[in-house]
Design an enzyme around this catalytic site. Structure first.
Site, PDB file in Angstrom:
ATOM      1  N   LYS A 164      25.891  -2.883  -0.192  1.00 13.68           N
ATOM      2  CA  LYS A 164      27.365  -2.781  -0.170  1.00 13.68           C
ATOM      3  C   LYS A 164      27.834  -2.008   1.048  1.00 13.68           C
ATOM      4  O   LYS A 164      29.014  -1.703   1.181  1.00 13.68           O
ATOM      5  CB  LYS A 164      27.843  -2.052  -1.436  1.00 13.68           C
TER       6      LYS A 164
ATOM      7  N   ARG B 297       0.789  -1.226   0.000  1.00 15.16           N
ATOM      8  CA  ARG B 297       0.000   0.000   0.000  1.00 15.16           C
ATOM      9  C   ARG B 297       0.824   1.282   0.000  1.00 15.16           C
ATOM     10  O   ARG B 297       0.582   2.192  -0.796  1.00 15.16           O
ATOM     11  CB  ARG B 297      -0.935   0.079   1.228  1.00 15.16           C
ATOM     12  N   THR B 298       1.772   1.369   0.914  1.00 10.86           N
ATOM     13  CA  THR B 298       2.444   2.665   1.091  1.00 10.86           C
ATOM     14  C   THR B 298       3.247   3.021  -0.161  1.00 10.86           C
ATOM     15  O   THR B 298       3.125   4.125  -0.700  1.00 10.86           O
ATOM     16  CB  THR B 298       3.343   2.618   2.343  1.00 10.86           C
TER      17      THR B 298
ATOM     18  N   HIS C  49       4.452   5.720  11.715  1.00 17.82           N
ATOM     19  CA  HIS C  49       4.033   5.573  10.316  1.00 17.82           C
ATOM     20  C   HIS C  49       3.062   6.730  10.027  1.00 17.82           C
ATOM     21  O   HIS C  49       1.864   6.530   9.878  1.00 17.82           O
ATOM     22  CB  HIS C  49       3.358   4.214  10.137  1.00 17.82           C
TER      23      HIS C  49
ATOM     24  N   ARG D 280      10.964   4.051   3.677  1.00 25.15           N
ATOM     25  CA  ARG D 280      10.603   3.057   4.713  1.00 25.15           C
ATOM     26  C   ARG D 280      11.874   2.315   5.091  1.00 25.15           C
ATOM     27  O   ARG D 280      12.664   1.945   4.221  1.00 25.15           O
ATOM     28  CB  ARG D 280       9.564   2.075   4.183  1.00 25.15           C
TER      29      ARG D 280
HETATM   30  N1   CP Z   1      -0.415  -0.039   5.828  1.00 21.74           N
HETATM   31  C1   CP Z   1       0.795  -0.289   5.268  1.00 21.74           C
HETATM   32  O1   CP Z   1       1.806   0.335   5.618  1.00 21.74           O
HETATM   33  O2   CP Z   1       0.789  -1.254   4.312  1.00 21.74           O
HETATM   34  P1   CP Z   1       2.076  -1.724   3.499  1.00 21.74           P
HETATM   35  O3   CP Z   1       3.026  -2.342   4.496  1.00 21.74           O
HETATM   36  O4   CP Z   1       1.569  -2.687   2.467  1.00 21.74           O
HETATM   37  O5   CP Z   1       2.704  -0.492   2.891  1.00 21.74           O
END
Ligand code: CP
Length: 307
Positions: free
Chosen positions: A80, A51-52, A129, A101
């Site tokens: 590396k 999703r993100t 998040h 991320r």
């Molecule tokens: N909600 C969320 O962060 O989903 P993903 O891990 O698929 O990005």
């Protein structure tokens, strides 16, 4: 340089501004379809995501911009031994904004301190998040019309669930919030969140292991999966993973206007039999996440003088 690392980086007024922009994008998508022409988003994902990452990419494409990046650490020079700081300096030469991320708490902050372009925290370890929180806030706003006087139940892995930590922080600034923390004893909300957010703002909260008895009180039920990737011990994960499974039977005493949220991915904690219940909001949340990320990209690029 303005970045988004923690949801508290934005005031409630700024969050409302993002919600208003997202709602306007939903109403008038064509007006926004060329706003980021010539601009580039870099998605630096050192951890898996559906999703993100894809919603950031869809958001940038729907704004007329372009996307570059990597979806696993092993396909970048991190394999590396390159540092996050050097990666941020490098990507600043190629892109206008970064979404990162990373499994390590604080990595996006290190990136922001070294980049010359805005950095968005797209999830750092078990910490925060904030862009999931943007999706959660738009969902709550559209379902409930605002954020005041809500009783919100958080259920599942409250220890490692970074989306829970960010959403509690965001909601803590609105009047009349009551929080119900439903988890196994081993997966309770970390003390630092209780102390620095709930106690610091005198927010009433209770901790319980029993979802059904508290169900009639809830306006929002925020379900989460048990975060297998953060466990040191597979046996503990297997013992705890099915602690809560929401079924139609368990919703018997819930309010008719309850909103059921989940950041997804779902493993086993919400029965698919609930997906058609009008109270299930988790796929709307996915869609709203894209619109909020569009609003966020616009805001940060404008503030950086890149639009
Ligand atoms: N909600 C969320 O962060 O989903 P993903 O891990 O698929 O990005």
């Amino acid at each position: 340089m303005r970045s988004l690392i923690d949801i508290l980086d934005f005031s409630p007024e700024e969050l409302q501004e993002l919600i208003d922009t997202a709602n306007d994008i939903i109403e008038h998508p064509a007006f926004y379809s060329d706003k980021c022409r010539g601009r580039k988003l870099a998605t630096l994902f050192y951890e898996p995501s559906t999703r993100t990452r894809l919603s950031f990419e869809a958001a940038m494409y729907e704004l007329g911009g372009n996307v570059l990046g990597f979806s696993e650490a092993n396909s970048s020079s991190a394999a590396k031994g390159e540092s996050v700081a050097d990666t941020a300096k490098t990507v600043s030469c190629y892109a206008d904004i970064i979404a990162m991320r990373h499994p390590k708490e604080g990595a996006p902050l290190v990136a922001a301190m070294n980049a010359s372009i805005p950095v968005i925290n797209a999830g750092d370890g078990g910490h925060n998040h904030p862009t999931q929180t943007l999706a959660d806030l738009l969902t709550i706003y559209r379902e409930k019309g605002g954020f005041e006087n809500l009783t919100v139940g958080f259920c599942g892995d409250l220890k490692f669930g970074r989306t829970v930590h960010s959403l509690i922080s965001a909601l803590s600034r609105y009047k009349g919030l009551k929080v119900v923390l439903i988890s196994p004893v081993e997966l309770k909300l970390p003390s630092y969140v209780k102390k620095e957010v709930l106690a610091a703002r005198s927010i009433p909260y209770i901790q319980t292991t029993d979802l059904e008895s508290i169900m009639p009180e809830l306006d929002i039920l925020y379900m989460t999966r048990v975060q297998r990737e953060r466990f040191f011990n597979e046996e503990d994960y297997l013992r705890l993973k099915d602690s809560y499974i929401l079924t139609p039977e368990k919703l018997k005493n819930a309010k008719q206007d309850l909103a059921i949220l989940h950041p997804l991915p779902r493993v086993n904690e919400i029965s698919v039999a609930i997906d058609d219940d009008p109270r299930a909001c988790y796929f709307k949340q996915v869609l709203y996440g894209k619109y909020m990320r569009m609003a966020l990209i616009l805001k940060l690029l404008k503030e950086a003088g890149r639009l």
